[in-house]
Design a protein around this motif. Structure first.
Motif, PDB file in Angstrom:
ATOM      1  N   HIS A   1      28.996  28.206  47.156  1.00 33.85           N
ATOM      2  CA  HIS A   1      29.633  29.357  47.808  1.00 33.85           C
ATOM      3  C   HIS A   1      30.744  29.941  46.940  1.00 33.85           C
ATOM      4  N   TYR A   2      31.443  29.094  46.207  1.00 28.09           N
ATOM      5  CA  TYR A   2      32.547  29.593  45.378  1.00 28.09           C
ATOM      6  C   TYR A   2      32.050  30.196  44.064  1.00 28.09           C
TER       7      TYR A   2
ATOM      8  N   SER B   1      39.157  33.020  48.163  1.00 32.79           N
ATOM      9  CA  SER B   1      37.714  32.844  47.978  1.00 32.79           C
ATOM     10  C   SER B   1      37.317  31.374  48.082  1.00 32.79           C
TER      11      SER B   1
ATOM     12  N   PHE C   1      33.890  37.992  47.953  1.00 31.61           N
ATOM     13  CA  PHE C   1      34.282  36.612  47.656  1.00 31.61           C
ATOM     14  C   PHE C   1      34.144  36.267  46.175  1.00 31.61           C
ATOM     15  N   SER C   2      33.868  37.248  45.346  1.00 30.05           N
ATOM     16  CA  SER C   2      33.626  36.953  43.932  1.00 30.05           C
ATOM     17  C   SER C   2      34.896  36.746  43.117  1.00 30.05           C
TER      18      SER C   2
ATOM     19  N   SER D   1      32.668  28.478  54.807  1.00 27.76           N
ATOM     20  CA  SER D   1      31.238  28.809  54.860  1.00 27.76           C
ATOM     21  C   SER D   1      30.398  27.539  54.881  1.00 27.76           C
TER      22      SER D   1
ATOM     23  N   ASN E   1      37.314  30.434  51.681  1.00 22.13           N
ATOM     24  CA  ASN E   1      36.098  30.961  52.310  1.00 22.13           C
ATOM     25  C   ASN E   1      34.875  30.131  51.948  1.00 22.13           C
ATOM     26  N   ALA E   2      34.833  29.607  50.734  1.00 20.11           N
ATOM     27  CA  ALA E   2      33.717  28.751  50.329  1.00 20.11           C
ATOM     28  C   ALA E   2      33.676  27.483  51.193  1.00 20.11           C
TER      29      ALA E   2
ATOM     30  N   PRO F   1      28.945  33.352  44.916  1.00 21.59           N
ATOM     31  CA  PRO F   1      29.193  33.919  46.253  1.00 21.59           C
ATOM     32  C   PRO F   1      28.087  34.877  46.706  1.00 21.59           C
ATOM     33  N   GLN F   2      27.826  34.852  48.008  1.00 23.96           N
ATOM     34  CA  GLN F   2      26.815  35.730  48.596  1.00 23.96           C
ATOM     35  C   GLN F   2      27.320  37.159  48.726  1.00 23.96           C
ATOM     36  N   TYR F   3      28.614  37.323  48.849  1.00 26.75           N
ATOM     37  CA  TYR F   3      29.197  38.639  49.113  1.00 26.75           C
ATOM     38  C   TYR F   3      30.161  39.012  48.002  1.00 26.75           C
TER      39      TYR F   3
END
Length: 79
Positions: free
Chosen positions: A34-35, A50, A43-44, A57, A53-54, A38-40
């Motif tokens: 996720h980190y 970020s 969040f990059s 998620s 959020n990882a 990132p899917q979005y």
């Protein structure tokens, strides 16, 4: 706050390998993915936000009570 990839990896190591975060070690690859992938686009950025959020998620894979416990302790761990 910007962080380097090495700093992010140290946080992941500390959380899962050193066991400083009350979360299953099996989530390490998920948080890493996720980190670093990132899917979005939001969040990059390589920031603590970020990384947080990882973690959250990845916590979605947990049952509700363990998810709540891990999420509640994440802020203190990342501080």
């Amino acid at each position: 706050m910007q962080i380097s990839d090495e700093q992010a990896k140290l946080v992941l190591y500390s959380a899962f390998v050193d066991g400083k975060l009350d979360a299953p070690r099996s989530l390490l690859p998920e948080v890493h993915r996720h980190y670093f992938e990132p899917q979005y686009p939001e969040f990059s950025a390589r920031t603590m936000w970020s990384l947080s959020n990882a973690f959250t998620s990845a916590f979605k894979k947990l049952d509700p009570i363990p998810q709540f416990r891990a999420t509640a302790k994440l802020g203190t761990f990342l501080a």
